[in-house]
Design an enzyme around this catalytic site. Structure first.
Site, PDB file in Angstrom:
ATOM      1  N   ARG A 109       0.815  -1.236   0.000  1.00 38.73           N
ATOM      2  CA  ARG A 109       0.000   0.000   0.000  1.00 38.73           C
ATOM      3  C   ARG A 109       0.839   1.273   0.000  1.00 38.73           C
ATOM      4  NH1 ARG A 109      -3.090  -2.996   3.883  1.00 38.73           N
ATOM      5  NH2 ARG A 109      -4.719  -4.115   2.787  1.00 38.73           N
ATOM      6  N   HIS A 140      -1.815  17.057 -24.680  1.00 38.83           N
ATOM      7  CA  HIS A 140      -1.675  15.653 -24.307  1.00 38.83           C
ATOM      8  C   HIS A 140      -2.867  14.789 -24.697  1.00 38.83           C
ATOM      9  CE1 HIS A 140       1.864  17.035 -22.276  1.00 38.83           C
ATOM     10  NE2 HIS A 140       2.092  15.877 -21.689  1.00 38.83           N
ATOM     11  N   GLU A 145       8.209  18.953 -23.894  1.00 39.61           N
ATOM     12  CA  GLU A 145       7.660  19.278 -22.566  1.00 39.61           C
ATOM     13  C   GLU A 145       8.279  20.569 -22.023  1.00 39.61           C
ATOM     14  OE1 GLU A 145       5.093  17.718 -21.534  1.00 39.61           O
ATOM     15  OE2 GLU A 145       5.225  15.533 -21.810  1.00 39.61           O
ATOM     16  N   GLU A 180      -4.692  17.220  -9.361  1.00 40.67           N
ATOM     17  CA  GLU A 180      -5.343  17.677 -10.591  1.00 40.67           C
ATOM     18  C   GLU A 180      -6.844  17.900 -10.430  1.00 40.67           C
ATOM     19  OE1 GLU A 180      -3.579  16.140 -14.231  1.00 40.67           O
ATOM     20  OE2 GLU A 180      -5.569  16.210 -15.157  1.00 40.67           O
ATOM     21  N   LYS A 233       2.697  11.544 -10.525  1.00 39.64           N
ATOM     22  CA  LYS A 233       1.815  10.729 -11.375  1.00 39.64           C
ATOM     23  C   LYS A 233       2.575   9.471 -11.774  1.00 39.64           C
ATOM     24  CE  LYS A 233      -1.307  14.053 -13.516  1.00 39.64           C
ATOM     25  NZ  LYS A 233      -1.732  14.649 -14.806  1.00 39.64           N
ATOM     26  N   HIS A 260       6.787   9.932 -26.827  1.00 37.55           N
ATOM     27  CA  HIS A 260       5.776  10.726 -26.119  1.00 37.55           C
ATOM     28  C   HIS A 260       5.948  12.211 -26.440  1.00 37.55           C
ATOM     29  CE1 HIS A 260       3.036  11.992 -22.948  1.00 37.55           C
ATOM     30  NE2 HIS A 260       3.981  12.780 -22.469  1.00 37.55           N
ATOM     31  N   HIS A 292      -1.775  11.710 -26.534  1.00 35.36           N
ATOM     32  CA  HIS A 292      -1.996  10.338 -26.050  1.00 35.36           C
ATOM     33  C   HIS A 292      -2.764   9.517 -27.093  1.00 35.36           C
ATOM     34  CE1 HIS A 292      -1.464  11.414 -21.484  1.00 35.36           C
ATOM     35  NE2 HIS A 292      -0.330  11.299 -22.123  1.00 35.36           N
ATOM     36  N   ARG A 295      -3.651  21.923 -12.427  1.00 40.25           N
ATOM     37  CA  ARG A 295      -2.643  20.960 -12.903  1.00 40.25           C
ATOM     38  C   ARG A 295      -2.998  20.425 -14.289  1.00 40.25           C
ATOM     39  NH1 ARG A 295       0.581  16.073  -9.730  1.00 40.25           N
ATOM     40  NH2 ARG A 295       1.675  15.369 -11.602  1.00 40.25           N
ATOM     41  N   ASN A 331      -1.414  19.343 -19.211  1.00 45.63           N
ATOM     42  CA  ASN A 331      -1.785  18.388 -20.264  1.00 45.63           C
ATOM     43  C   ASN A 331      -2.053  19.072 -21.598  1.00 45.63           C
ATOM     44  OD1 ASN A 331      -1.660  15.832 -18.959  1.00 45.63           O
ATOM     45  ND2 ASN A 331      -3.428  16.448 -17.757  1.00 45.63           N
ATOM     46  N   LYS A 388       6.886  23.177 -12.766  1.00 43.90           N
ATOM     47  CA  LYS A 388       6.124  21.966 -12.410  1.00 43.90           C
ATOM     48  C   LYS A 388       5.903  21.917 -10.905  1.00 43.90           C
ATOM     49  CE  LYS A 388       4.677  17.538 -13.190  1.00 43.90           C
ATOM     50  NZ  LYS A 388       4.676  16.379 -14.038  1.00 43.90           N
TER      51      LYS A 388
HETATM   52  P1  NAD Z   1      11.593   6.513 -22.222  1.00 43.56           P
HETATM   53  O1  NAD Z   1      11.522   6.296 -20.780  1.00 43.56           O
HETATM   54  O2  NAD Z   1      11.087   5.444 -23.120  1.00 43.56           O
HETATM   55  O3  NAD Z   1      13.114   6.853 -22.596  1.00 43.56           O
HETATM   56  C1  NAD Z   1      13.435   7.094 -23.947  1.00 43.56           C
HETATM   57  C2  NAD Z   1      14.554   6.158 -24.431  1.00 43.56           C
HETATM   58  O4  NAD Z   1      15.791   6.637 -23.951  1.00 43.56           O
HETATM   59  C3  NAD Z   1      14.442   4.728 -23.938  1.00 43.56           C
HETATM   60  O5  NAD Z   1      14.865   3.859 -24.945  1.00 43.56           O
HETATM   61  C4  NAD Z   1      15.397   4.708 -22.752  1.00 43.56           C
HETATM   62  O6  NAD Z   1      15.875   3.420 -22.449  1.00 43.56           O
HETATM   63  C5  NAD Z   1      16.496   5.588 -23.260  1.00 43.56           C
HETATM   64  N1  NAD Z   1      17.304   6.263 -22.260  1.00 43.56           N
HETATM   65  C6  NAD Z   1      16.865   6.866 -21.138  1.00 43.56           C
HETATM   66  N2  NAD Z   1      17.865   7.542 -20.546  1.00 43.56           N
HETATM   67  C7  NAD Z   1      18.971   7.327 -21.279  1.00 43.56           C
HETATM   68  C8  NAD Z   1      20.310   7.766 -21.187  1.00 43.56           C
HETATM   69  N3  NAD Z   1      20.690   8.648 -20.262  1.00 43.56           N
HETATM   70  N4  NAD Z   1      21.194   7.306 -22.085  1.00 43.56           N
HETATM   71  C9  NAD Z   1      20.796   6.461 -23.081  1.00 43.56           C
HETATM   72  N5  NAD Z   1      19.527   6.054 -23.252  1.00 43.56           N
HETATM   73  C10 NAD Z   1      18.630   6.490 -22.363  1.00 43.56           C
HETATM   74  O7  NAD Z   1      10.801   7.868 -22.644  1.00 43.56           O
HETATM   75  P2  NAD Z   1      10.667   9.279 -21.949  1.00 43.56           P
HETATM   76  O8  NAD Z   1      10.483  10.216 -23.057  1.00 43.56           O
HETATM   77  O9  NAD Z   1      11.713   9.520 -20.948  1.00 43.56           O
HETATM   78  O10 NAD Z   1       9.305   9.140 -21.123  1.00 43.56           O
HETATM   79  C11 NAD Z   1       8.066   8.969 -21.771  1.00 43.56           C
HETATM   80  C12 NAD Z   1       7.076   8.395 -20.788  1.00 43.56           C
HETATM   81  O11 NAD Z   1       6.888   9.300 -19.704  1.00 43.56           O
HETATM   82  C13 NAD Z   1       5.714   8.129 -21.384  1.00 43.56           C
HETATM   83  O12 NAD Z   1       5.245   6.869 -20.987  1.00 43.56           O
HETATM   84  C14 NAD Z   1       4.851   9.214 -20.787  1.00 43.56           C
HETATM   85  O13 NAD Z   1       3.504   8.841 -20.694  1.00 43.56           O
HETATM   86  C15 NAD Z   1       5.502   9.394 -19.443  1.00 43.56           C
HETATM   87  N6  NAD Z   1       5.243  10.695 -18.813  1.00 43.56           N
HETATM   88  C16 NAD Z   1       4.818  10.694 -17.535  1.00 43.56           C
HETATM   89  C17 NAD Z   1       4.604  11.897 -16.887  1.00 43.56           C
HETATM   90  C18 NAD Z   1       4.204  11.905 -15.437  1.00 43.56           C
HETATM   91  O14 NAD Z   1       3.862  12.976 -14.929  1.00 43.56           O
HETATM   92  N7  NAD Z   1       4.265  10.790 -14.752  1.00 43.56           N
HETATM   93  C19 NAD Z   1       4.827  13.108 -17.558  1.00 43.56           C
HETATM   94  C20 NAD Z   1       5.285  13.054 -18.862  1.00 43.56           C
HETATM   95  C21 NAD Z   1       5.502  11.843 -19.493  1.00 43.56           C
HETATM   96  N1  GLY Z   2       2.613  15.584 -16.936  1.00 41.62           N
HETATM   97  C1  GLY Z   2       1.395  16.127 -16.445  1.00 41.62           C
HETATM   98  C2  GLY Z   2       1.314  16.176 -14.979  1.00 41.62           C
HETATM   99  O1  GLY Z   2       2.221  15.798 -14.285  1.00 41.62           O
HETATM  100  O2  GLY Z   2       0.314  16.592 -14.458  1.00 41.62           O
END
Ligand code: NAD
Ligand code: GLY
Length: 368
Positions: free
Chosen positions: A131, A258, A195, A247, A153, A275, A262, A251, A255, A237
């Site tokens: 939990r 987004h 972003e 949110e 998130k 993304h 998405h 917040r 998006n 942020k």
């Molecule tokens: P990702 O995590 O897939 O990373 C992109 C690529 O880069 C991957 O192949 C990864 O293995 C590689 N990589 C990462 N760091 C590296 C490094 N230093 N050196 C070499 N390779 C490296 O993609 P992303 O763009 O980081 O994240 C996208 C995800 O984040 C999506 O799923 C999206 O929905 C999510 N997201 C979440 C939030 C949130 O608030 N939680 C906000 C924005 C995006």
């Molecule tokens: N990436 C959108 C949020 O964190 O609310």
């Protein structure tokens, strides 16, 4: 504003930004070489056990340094398959299995070492295990540094849509070693700028203009400018999350683009579009829709697209994705209420707003 270099092996004193959530708060620490400076983040791991969650692309570069910093902790690791296609419940179950194998108690810490995919899965697993246990985010992509690692998130995708399963679970700390960007592939760096541009587009016209002034140098990985862009993004942020953690209102502005983005990711097949690429296209569509609805100048939509193009990002949906499929995927977005489309639109650069009950026919028109 940029962290100060102190010499040695690229190590610098970290810049600290607090995320304040009423009586709770946690630090975002930003610096070059932080992974080689465990004293600057080791305090975030409170208990005697830690599980580092990473993937095969990131672990060879950075996992040994994280494990070395945790010599006095019983430290296990789990390496997940790489990519958005693996942001699934199955991957979360692999983290649960690793926690069970330790076995991890409630004072264990999950450490997310990677991009947003790893951060979202690991954070979700930490939210669920017994939990809720502590999580430390160690983002290694620009996108994760400026957005996904901050704010709590967490979640995984379903075939029907992005991030449909998840939880709010704030990290204990966010540790941003800007030197990790050195190994990030160019396409992933470009995706992260979507972003970054978003913060300017939704609420900071001055930052937007600063990005216009420095786009090429940022893409060339100028370290001081990158640190400044990351810090400014994290401050935005942190401020929004502090005012609206779960949110209920403001917040949602984060998006911008987004809901379109998405849907593009889902319809194209997870991993086809990055993304950040999908968000870049989505922001352009939201800006064009705002112009079509008379809410914003068309010139601002073009200004946004021009900046995103300079960051090497796409601004049009890829061919072959049916507009009707996009629209129906947009209908299961988390922001919608009472079956009505709820989108983030804008008044122009620096001024985003929530729009309820947006006319589906107008949305369909901008989708082409
Ligand atoms: P990702 O995590 O897939 O990373 C992109 C690529 O880069 C991957 O192949 C990864 O293995 C590689 N990589 C990462 N760091 C590296 C490094 N230093 N050196 C070499 N390779 C490296 O993609 P992303 O763009 O980081 O994240 C996208 C995800 O984040 C999506 O799923 C999206 O929905 C999510 N997201 C979440 C939030 C949130 O608030 N939680 C906000 C924005 C995006
Ligand atoms: N990436 C959108 C949020 O964190 O609310």
């Amino acid at each position: 504003m940029a962290p100060q270099r102190t010499g040695g092996r690229g190590v610098s004193a970290p810049l600290e930004i607090a995320v304040a959530l009423g009586a709770r708060r946690y630090p975002i620490r930003i610096g070059a070489g932080l992974l080689d400076q465990p004293a600057s983040w080791r305090d975030a791991i409170g208990g005697p056990q830690a599980l580092v969650v990473s993937n095969a692309a990131v672990a060879p570069h950075y996992l040994p340094r994280v494990c070395a910093a945790l010599r006095d902790v019983a430290c296990a690791t789990v390496i997940l398959p790489d990519g958005e296609a693996h942001k699934t419940l199955d991957s979360a179950v692999r983290v649960f299995d690793a926690l069970a194998a330790m076995p991890a108690n409630r004072d264990a810490t999950v450490i997310a070492l990677g991009g947003g995919v790893i951060g979202d899965i690991a954070g979700f697993a930490a939210a669920c295990w017994m939990r809720g246990i502590a999580c430390v985010q160690v983002p290694t992509t620009l996108l994760a540094m400026v957005d996904s690692s901050v704010g709590g998130k967490t979640g995984v995708n379903l075939p029907q849509g992005k991030n449909l399963i998840g939880a709010f679970h704030q990290p204990r700390a966010v540790v941003i070693d800007t030197d990790t960007l050195a190994t990030l592939p160019a396409r992933e760096l470009r995706a992260g700028f979507a972003e970054v541009v978003k913060y300017g587009a939704i609420g900071d016209a001055t930052f937007f203009a600063w990005l216009e002034a420095h786009a090429e140098a940022l893409l060339a990985r100028d370290a001081a400018l990158l640190a400044q862009a990351i810090a400014t993004s994290c401050r935005h942020k942190a401020a929004i999350v502090a005012r609206d953690e779960t949110e209920q209102g403001e917040r949602a502005l984060l998006n911008f683009g987004h809901t379109f983005g998405h849907a593009l990711e889902t319809c194209a097949g997870y991993g086809t579009l990055r993304h950040g690429e999908a968000v870049a296209i989505g922001m352009c569509l939201a800006a064009r829709l705002s112009a079509a609805l008379g809410r914003a100048p068309a010139a601002d939509a073009e200004r946004l697209a021009a900046l995103l193009r300079r960051f090497g990002l796409p601004t049009e949906p890829p061919a072959g994705i049916a507009a009707d499929a996009l629209l129906s995927t947009m209908r299961i977005d988390k922001k919608n209420r009472a079956g009505r489309l709820r989108l983030i639109l804008w008044r122009g650069v620096g001024r985003a707003e929530i729009a309820d009950g947006v006319d589906a026919a107008a949305v369909r028109d901008v989708l082409g």
